[in-house]
Enzyme design. Structure first.
Site, PDB file in Angstrom:
ATOM      1  N   LEU A  15       0.821  -1.218   0.000  1.00 39.19           N
ATOM      2  CA  LEU A  15       0.000   0.000   0.000  1.00 39.19           C
ATOM      3  C   LEU A  15       0.850   1.261   0.000  1.00 39.19           C
ATOM      4  O   LEU A  15       0.320   2.364  -0.049  1.00 39.19           O
ATOM      5  CB  LEU A  15      -0.912   0.015   1.238  1.00 39.19           C
ATOM      6  N   GLY A  18       5.940   2.595   3.222  1.00 41.64           N
ATOM      7  CA  GLY A  18       7.268   3.203   3.254  1.00 41.64           C
ATOM      8  C   GLY A  18       7.216   4.636   2.751  1.00 41.64           C
ATOM      9  O   GLY A  18       7.784   5.549   3.364  1.00 41.64           O
ATOM     10  N   ASP A  71      13.354   0.158   1.865  1.00 39.98           N
ATOM     11  CA  ASP A  71      12.680   1.345   2.403  1.00 39.98           C
ATOM     12  C   ASP A  71      13.663   2.326   3.045  1.00 39.98           C
ATOM     13  O   ASP A  71      13.406   3.528   3.074  1.00 39.98           O
ATOM     14  CB  ASP A  71      11.614   0.948   3.427  1.00 39.98           C
ATOM     15  N   GLU A 139       8.172   2.510  10.987  1.00 48.60           N
ATOM     16  CA  GLU A 139       7.304   1.764  10.075  1.00 48.60           C
ATOM     17  C   GLU A 139       7.402   0.282  10.410  1.00 48.60           C
ATOM     18  O   GLU A 139       8.496  -0.285  10.426  1.00 48.60           O
ATOM     19  CB  GLU A 139       7.746   1.994   8.620  1.00 48.60           C
ATOM     20  N   ILE A 147       0.976 -13.147  12.183  1.00 47.49           N
ATOM     21  CA  ILE A 147       1.437 -13.722  13.452  1.00 47.49           C
ATOM     22  C   ILE A 147       2.815 -13.172  13.811  1.00 47.49           C
ATOM     23  O   ILE A 147       3.073 -12.783  14.944  1.00 47.49           O
ATOM     24  CB  ILE A 147       1.472 -15.259  13.351  1.00 47.49           C
ATOM     25  N   LYS A 186     -15.472   0.824  -0.750  1.00 44.40           N
ATOM     26  CA  LYS A 186     -15.889   0.009   0.404  1.00 44.40           C
ATOM     27  C   LYS A 186     -14.993   0.238   1.624  1.00 44.40           C
ATOM     28  O   LYS A 186     -13.758   0.208   1.512  1.00 44.40           O
ATOM     29  CB  LYS A 186     -15.841  -1.477   0.015  1.00 44.40           C
ATOM     30  N   THR A 187     -15.618   0.435   2.774  1.00 41.47           N
ATOM     31  CA  THR A 187     -14.838   0.716   3.995  1.00 41.47           C
ATOM     32  C   THR A 187     -14.675  -0.512   4.889  1.00 41.47           C
ATOM     33  O   THR A 187     -13.906  -0.480   5.842  1.00 41.47           O
ATOM     34  CB  THR A 187     -15.503   1.816   4.846  1.00 41.47           C
ATOM     35  N   PRO A 189     -13.227  -3.546   4.759  1.00 42.49           N
ATOM     36  CA  PRO A 189     -11.911  -4.129   5.087  1.00 42.49           C
ATOM     37  C   PRO A 189     -11.127  -3.254   6.059  1.00 42.49           C
ATOM     38  O   PRO A 189     -10.448  -3.772   6.961  1.00 42.49           O
ATOM     39  CB  PRO A 189     -11.201  -4.194   3.726  1.00 42.49           C
ATOM     40  N   CYS A 378      29.990  -0.365 -10.390  1.00 47.19           N
ATOM     41  CA  CYS A 378      30.443  -1.597  -9.744  1.00 47.19           C
ATOM     42  C   CYS A 378      30.778  -2.660 -10.799  1.00 47.19           C
ATOM     43  O   CYS A 378      31.796  -2.532 -11.466  1.00 47.19           O
ATOM     44  CB  CYS A 378      29.409  -2.056  -8.723  1.00 47.19           C
ATOM     45  N   HIS A 513      28.897   2.493  -5.429  1.00 49.12           N
ATOM     46  CA  HIS A 513      27.495   2.627  -5.863  1.00 49.12           C
ATOM     47  C   HIS A 513      27.021   4.052  -5.576  1.00 49.12           C
ATOM     48  O   HIS A 513      26.519   4.323  -4.489  1.00 49.12           O
ATOM     49  CB  HIS A 513      26.605   1.643  -5.101  1.00 49.12           C
ATOM     50  N   GLU A 515      24.493   5.547  -6.462  1.00 45.15           N
ATOM     51  CA  GLU A 515      23.034   5.674  -6.284  1.00 45.15           C
ATOM     52  C   GLU A 515      22.607   5.653  -4.819  1.00 45.15           C
ATOM     53  O   GLU A 515      21.550   6.158  -4.472  1.00 45.15           O
ATOM     54  CB  GLU A 515      22.300   4.579  -7.073  1.00 45.15           C
TER      55      GLU A 515
HETATM   56  N1  GLN Z   1      29.901  -9.065  -8.695  1.00 42.17           N
HETATM   57  C1  GLN Z   1      30.816  -7.995  -8.513  1.00 42.17           C
HETATM   58  C2  GLN Z   1      31.551  -8.105  -7.193  1.00 42.17           C
HETATM   59  O1  GLN Z   1      31.143  -8.815  -6.324  1.00 42.17           O
HETATM   60  C3  GLN Z   1      30.110  -6.658  -8.609  1.00 42.17           C
HETATM   61  C4  GLN Z   1      29.138  -6.432  -7.514  1.00 42.17           C
HETATM   62  C5  GLN Z   1      28.218  -5.275  -7.773  1.00 42.17           C
HETATM   63  O2  GLN Z   1      28.053  -4.837  -8.911  1.00 42.17           O
HETATM   64  N2  GLN Z   1      27.579  -4.799  -6.741  1.00 42.17           N
HETATM   65  O3  GLN Z   1      32.571  -7.478  -7.014  1.00 42.17           O
END
Ligand code: GLN
Length: 538
Positions: A15, A18, A71, A139, A147, A186-187, A189, A378, A513, A515
């Site tokens: 839903l 997060g 999350d 959260e 359970i 519908k309410t 649930p 990577c 990484h 990101e």
């Molecule tokens: N498989 C590669 C490593 O273990 C790259 C890992 C990744 O891209 N996160 O080094």
């Protein structure tokens, strides 16, 4: 004293608990409050690090090297914060601590039980995560009635009892389904799921109602009455064009009043910058096509941080990013041109295992030879070195030992020990069940002057980015690579962190990484620059 907002879910999963939690945290944060977040996962795994991406989606790595639920990534991206291992815990971790303490005699011979011992461990973890903050948003994963969620529900109930009434709030995220045949929302649930909550001893103070249709006033009144919440605390939550629009929608739906009234605080969030970025996401002025080469393409959740990081970059450049999902195995069959030929830039994401690797190599060769902006992350960096060694240095059998343990030219190899900043043997590795050790979490790196990496990251001397990998570029090949036109543009204590190519407009591979550190308000520099280069290549 920290105030706690507990977010539970009812009726069914998915839903958006997060995003709801992160959106409420954002509103509080933008009101000038110190806010942190905690995700509790009731499953028995100690962490998601060894779970398959099929099971779990992305594993989000924190700066301190914890492998956490995806999350946590949303939380960091929304509240522009750096969270840590203590911001996510599982049943597995709770039991591990309790059993360890029992073995060490920490309970002085008492019988160890779910109540009080397990519940106390949960409560302590919640209180610790909240220390030093005005608000902690907690959260609870799963759905009321599970359970495995019961000890956590009990901990929430007890905390509500232990702390002053005005210091805890319960928000229940629920579904109001639309039954097309009846033409009605519908309410029932939601009523049942709130009844289940109340049976446990928790009455929610607010309902966040996920719905595909606007909630009429009389339905809101009915929900308020039957679930015993104030009318103004029944908040409609329709589908949003972007997840980052949700805090703005909540404000529009009147979420500020019930929160301010409950905690007796004034809330005046400044959402100006946020609104502009959301506008750029929803109504962007430009557009680019980015080829995203990976192998879990039916599992886009496993690249969540990366797709979000692209969205952040797009928001700052007022540009829509069309992701052209490219299956690396398809590239093996039909060639790179066919699959990525009409893209403005190429991105090869991280990954594990041999499947699809040759296709990724073809994509990299295509981007290199055709001078298309390229970002390798990577595995995407490791393979750009393999590709360069094979096709430029003419080391035909160059490979990563991940894919060929006996390669004569192991240009990417396994090292068992990493040295950290202070010269100490690395502390944050963990023994991987696959053998070797993982390099996890944040490490500093130094970009070389004059490189694209340095230009993107600006003028500090040292930068930090996060890692999750087992293999490293083999420094034995550094000299040969540099001689042949590959630039080692970033290093971390002698480890190769980034590479570029001399006669290419923008070709960057990074071992880390990026990101994981991109937030809506503060996009990651190298991803931002990659998207910028893509816009130049249109
Ligand atoms: N498989 C590669 C490593 O273990 C790259 C890992 C990744 O891209 N996160 O080094």
């Amino acid at each position: 004293m920290t105030k706690f907002i507990f977010v539970t879910g009812g009726v069914l999963s998915s839903l958006g608990k997060g995003i709801t939690s992160a959106s409420i945290a954002t509103i509080l944060k933008q009101s000038g409050l110190r806010v942190s977040m905690l995700k509790i996962d009731p499953y028995l795994n100690v962490d998601p690090g060894t779970m398959s991406p099929l099971e779990h989606g992305e594993v989000f790595v924190t700066a301190d090297g914890a492998e956490t639920d995806l999350d946590i990534g949303h939380y960091e991206r929304f509240i522009d914060a750096t969270l840590s291992a203590q911001n996510n815990f599982t049943t597995g971790q709770v039991y591990q601590s309790v059993i360890k303490r029992e073995r060490e005699g920490g309970y002085l011979g008492k019988t160890i039980q779910v109540i009080p011992h397990v519940v106390d461990e949960i409560k302590n973890r919640v209180l610790n995560a909240g220390e030093g903050f005005d608000f902690l948003i907690v959260e609870l994963g799963g759905t009321v009635g599970d359970i495995e969620g019961l000890p956590f529900m009990e901990a929430i109930r007890e905390l509500r009892h232990d702390l002053p009434k005005t210091n805890t709030m319960n928000i229940h995220v629920t579904l109001i389904p639309y039954i097309a045949a009846a033409g009605e929302l519908k309410t029932k649930p939601s009523q049942h799921s709130v009844q289940e909550l109340r049976r446990i001893g928790i009455t929610p103070h607010m309902l966040v109602c996920r719905t595909e249709q606007p909630l009429p006033k009389d339905l809101k009144r009915k929900l308020a009455m039957s679930c015993d919440v104030n009318y103004d605390a029944v908040i409609e939550c329709g589908d949003a064009a972007s997840i980052y629009q949700v805090p703005l929608n909540f404000i529009k739906e009147g979420i500020l009043n019930p929160i301010s009234n409950h905690f007796n605080i004034k809330l005046k969030p400044n959402m100006d910058k946020w609104s502009t970025l959301v506008k750029h996401i929803i109504l962007p002025q430009h557009e680019v096509n980015i080829a995203f080469v990976g192998k879990y393409l039916d599992l886009k959740e496993s690249y969540k941080s990366l797709t979000e990081a692209l969205t952040h970059a797009g928001a700052h450049l007022n540009t829509k990013i069309n992701i052209n999902w490219c299956d690396s195995e398809r590239i093996e069959d039909v060639g790179a041109y066919e699959v990525i030929g009409n893209s403005d830039a190429v991105l090869v994401a991280g990954g594990f295992g041999h499947r699809g690797v040759e296709g990724k190599l073809k994509a990299i060769q295509y981007a290199r030879e055709n001078k298309i902006p390229y970002l390798g992350i990577c595995l995407g960096m490791q393979l750009s070195i393999v590709e360069y060694c094979r096709n430029v240095l003419e080391l035909e059998d160059a490979n990563s030992v991940e894919f060929n343990a006996d390669a004569k030219n192991p240009v990417i190899y396994l090292i068992d020990e990493f040295i950290d900043q202070s010269g100490e043997k690395q502390l944050r590795t963990h023994e991987s069940p696959m053998g070797g050790t993982m390099r996890l979490g944040e490490y500093p790196f130094e970009p070389k002057e004059g490189t694209n990496l340095k230009k993107a990251y600006g003028n500090d001397d040292i930068y930090y980015e996060r890692h999750r990998h087992r293999y490293e570029a083999n420094p034995k090949y550094k000299g040969a690579l540099e001689k042949a036109g590959m630039i080692i543009s970033g290093e971390s204590n002698g480890l190769i962190e980034a590479v570029e190519i001399e006669d290419h407009p923008w070709f960057v591979g990074v071992q880390f990484h990026p990101e994981f550190t991109s937030h809506l308000e503060t996009p990651n520099p190298i991803i931002l620059e990659f998207v910028n280069q893509a816009t130049k290549n249109i």
